[in-house]
Design a protein around this motif. Structure first.
Motif, mmCIF file in Angstrom:
data_model
loop_
_atom_site.group_PDB
_atom_site.id
_atom_site.type_symbol
_atom_site.label_atom_id
_atom_site.label_comp_id
_atom_site.label_asym_id
_atom_site.label_seq_id
_atom_site.Cartn_x
_atom_site.Cartn_y
_atom_site.Cartn_z
ATOM 1 N N SER A 240 -38.968 -4.946 -28.686
ATOM 2 C CA SER A 240 -38.285 -3.697 -29.187
ATOM 3 C C SER A 240 -38.559 -3.805 -30.792
ATOM 4 O O SER A 240 -38.259 -4.872 -31.312
ATOM 5 N N VAL A 241 -38.255 -2.628 -31.178
ATOM 6 C CA VAL A 241 -38.305 -2.399 -32.766
ATOM 7 C C VAL A 241 -36.669 -2.365 -33.244
ATOM 8 O O VAL A 241 -36.099 -1.165 -32.747
ATOM 9 N N ALA A 242 -36.025 -3.068 -34.034
ATOM 10 C CA ALA A 242 -34.902 -3.133 -34.446
ATOM 11 C C ALA A 242 -34.802 -1.814 -35.540
ATOM 12 O O ALA A 242 -35.571 -1.565 -36.198
ATOM 13 N N ASP A 243 -33.577 -1.287 -35.242
ATOM 14 C CA ASP A 243 -33.170 0.216 -36.110
ATOM 15 C C ASP A 243 -32.043 -0.352 -36.979
ATOM 16 O O ASP A 243 -30.849 -0.653 -36.537
ATOM 17 N N GLY A 244 -32.099 -0.516 -38.377
ATOM 18 C CA GLY A 244 -31.116 -1.284 -39.252
ATOM 19 C C GLY A 244 -30.486 -0.003 -39.758
ATOM 20 O O GLY A 244 -30.365 0.972 -39.642
ATOM 21 N N TRP A 245 -29.685 -0.570 -40.993
ATOM 22 C CA TRP A 245 -28.921 0.237 -41.857
ATOM 23 C C TRP A 245 -29.498 1.579 -42.237
ATOM 24 O O TRP A 245 -30.779 1.171 -42.721
ATOM 25 N N GLN A 246 -29.010 2.607 -42.348
ATOM 26 C CA GLN A 246 -29.470 3.888 -42.912
ATOM 27 C C GLN A 246 -28.471 4.744 -43.301
ATOM 28 O O GLN A 246 -27.381 4.635 -42.564
ATOM 29 N N PRO A 247 -28.737 5.505 -44.232
ATOM 30 C CA PRO A 247 -27.643 6.546 -44.655
ATOM 31 C C PRO A 247 -27.069 7.285 -43.453
ATOM 32 O O PRO A 247 -27.957 7.837 -42.526
ATOM 33 N N GLY A 248 -25.949 7.588 -43.294
ATOM 34 C CA GLY A 248 -25.124 8.205 -42.268
ATOM 35 C C GLY A 248 -24.309 9.425 -42.998
ATOM 36 O O GLY A 248 -24.652 9.990 -43.906
ATOM 37 N N PRO A 249 -23.306 9.882 -41.844
ATOM 38 C CA PRO A 249 -22.640 11.108 -42.491
ATOM 39 C C PRO A 249 -21.976 10.959 -43.886
ATOM 40 O O PRO A 249 -21.742 9.924 -44.200
ATOM 41 N N ALA A 250 -21.931 11.976 -44.656
ATOM 42 C CA ALA A 250 -21.681 11.815 -45.870
ATOM 43 C C ALA A 250 -20.467 13.313 -46.294
ATOM 44 O O ALA A 250 -20.556 14.279 -45.712
ATOM 45 N N ALA A 251 -19.608 13.019 -47.262
ATOM 46 C CA ALA A 251 -18.863 13.905 -47.833
ATOM 47 C C ALA A 251 -18.644 13.774 -49.468
ATOM 48 O O ALA A 251 -18.753 12.538 -49.850
#
Length: 282
Positions: A240-251
């Motif tokens: 499987s391909v790992a899906d790492g940290w990435q930008p999420g919801p923001a305020a």
């Protein structure tokens, strides 16, 4: 004949990788701390050299790269496999246990990668064609964390980040850099996978280290030139391909926040963000 370096090749995953490369016609340069283990593996490889030594030593790592190039005139792939575990709960972890694990797992990956990268960059700048591969070894502990393995998790998380940075920096020189996060039965994991230590009476031994090697051989091949900066989890017959940290919801308040107003803001962000995967052992 493609030339590949495999570190930590004296046993476990490294041994399995070395034999898989040899079986597919590669010239392999094997590294391990133990010269005795290396000779035993090399005896099973039609075209192999050995160089025992500490892969986390900067100068030794440089000499290892030079040995590969001087022996065959080329270096096509580097497989950073050497690893060390010193498991301990964080409250009991010693400085020596921290330093040893970070040194072998992270510096032992960075040192040969740095010197191989310099070699390939020099080739590219001299106008010689470069089509090279790096396969690093991270871990599920580095992707998700693992209770009792703070040092190992930190080191392997560093390997994953190093893989991404190296991939971005070296693509211009014709080098791809990927990583694997394997699950297999080795000397390092024999306690973790104690229930899987016995080979099945029949059928597929899902914890055999040899299951991991086909992906490593492919990632080191000329065919894999379109893949870089990726981490693949591999166990048994599963990839499987790992899906790492990435930008999420923001305020964004458009100004400096007041600490007193951040409680509702953070609650809202967390409500809109996906739940993180659980730490192993938590």
């Amino acid at each position: 004949m493609r030339t590949v370096i495999v570190t930590g090749a004296g046993q476990g995953l490294g041994r399995a990788h070395a034999l898989a490369f040899a079986a597919t016609g590669h010239h392999v340069l094997l590294n391990d701390l133990s010269a005795e283990r290396l000779e035993a593996v090399a005896a099973q490889c039609p075209a192999a050299d050995v160089m025992a030594g500490d892969i986390a030593d900067w100068d030794f790592a440089a000499a290892l790269i030079e040995r590969a190039v001087s022996s065959t005139g080329r270096l096509d792939a580097l497989v950073n496999n050497a690893g060390l575990a010193r498991d301990r709960m964080l409250t009991n972890l010693t400085e020596a246990e921290w330093d040893a694990v970070i040194r072998v797992n992270l510096k032992g990956c960075a040192a040969p990668l740095r010197h191989a990268a310099a070699h390939w960059r020099a080739q590219a700048k001299a106008g010689a064609p470069v089509d090279a591969r790096v396969v690093n070894t991270t871990s599920g502990a580095g992707l998700l964390g693992s209770v009792g393995q703070a040092n190992y998790s930190a080191a392997k998380a560093g390997v994953a980040a190093l893989t991404q940075v190296a991939a971005a920096e070296l693509l211009r020189y014709g080098v791809t850099v990927n990583a694997i996060a394997p699950s297999a039965r080795t000397a390092m994991t024999e306690e973790v996978f104690a229930d899987a230590m016995r080979a099945p009476e029949r059928g597929f031994d899902t914890m055999a280290p040899e299951n991991v090697s086909p992906l490593v051989v492919w990632l080191a091949s000329a065919e894999a030139g379109f893949v870089t900066g990726r981490v693949f989890e591999v166990s048994g017959g599963s990839i499987s391909v790992a899906d790492g940290w990435q930008p999420g919801p923001a305020a964004d308040a458009g100004r400096r926040w007041d600490p007193a107003e951040l409680g509702p803001v953070v609650r809202d962000l967390l409500a809109r963000a996906p739940q993180p995967a659980a730490v192993y052992g938590a």
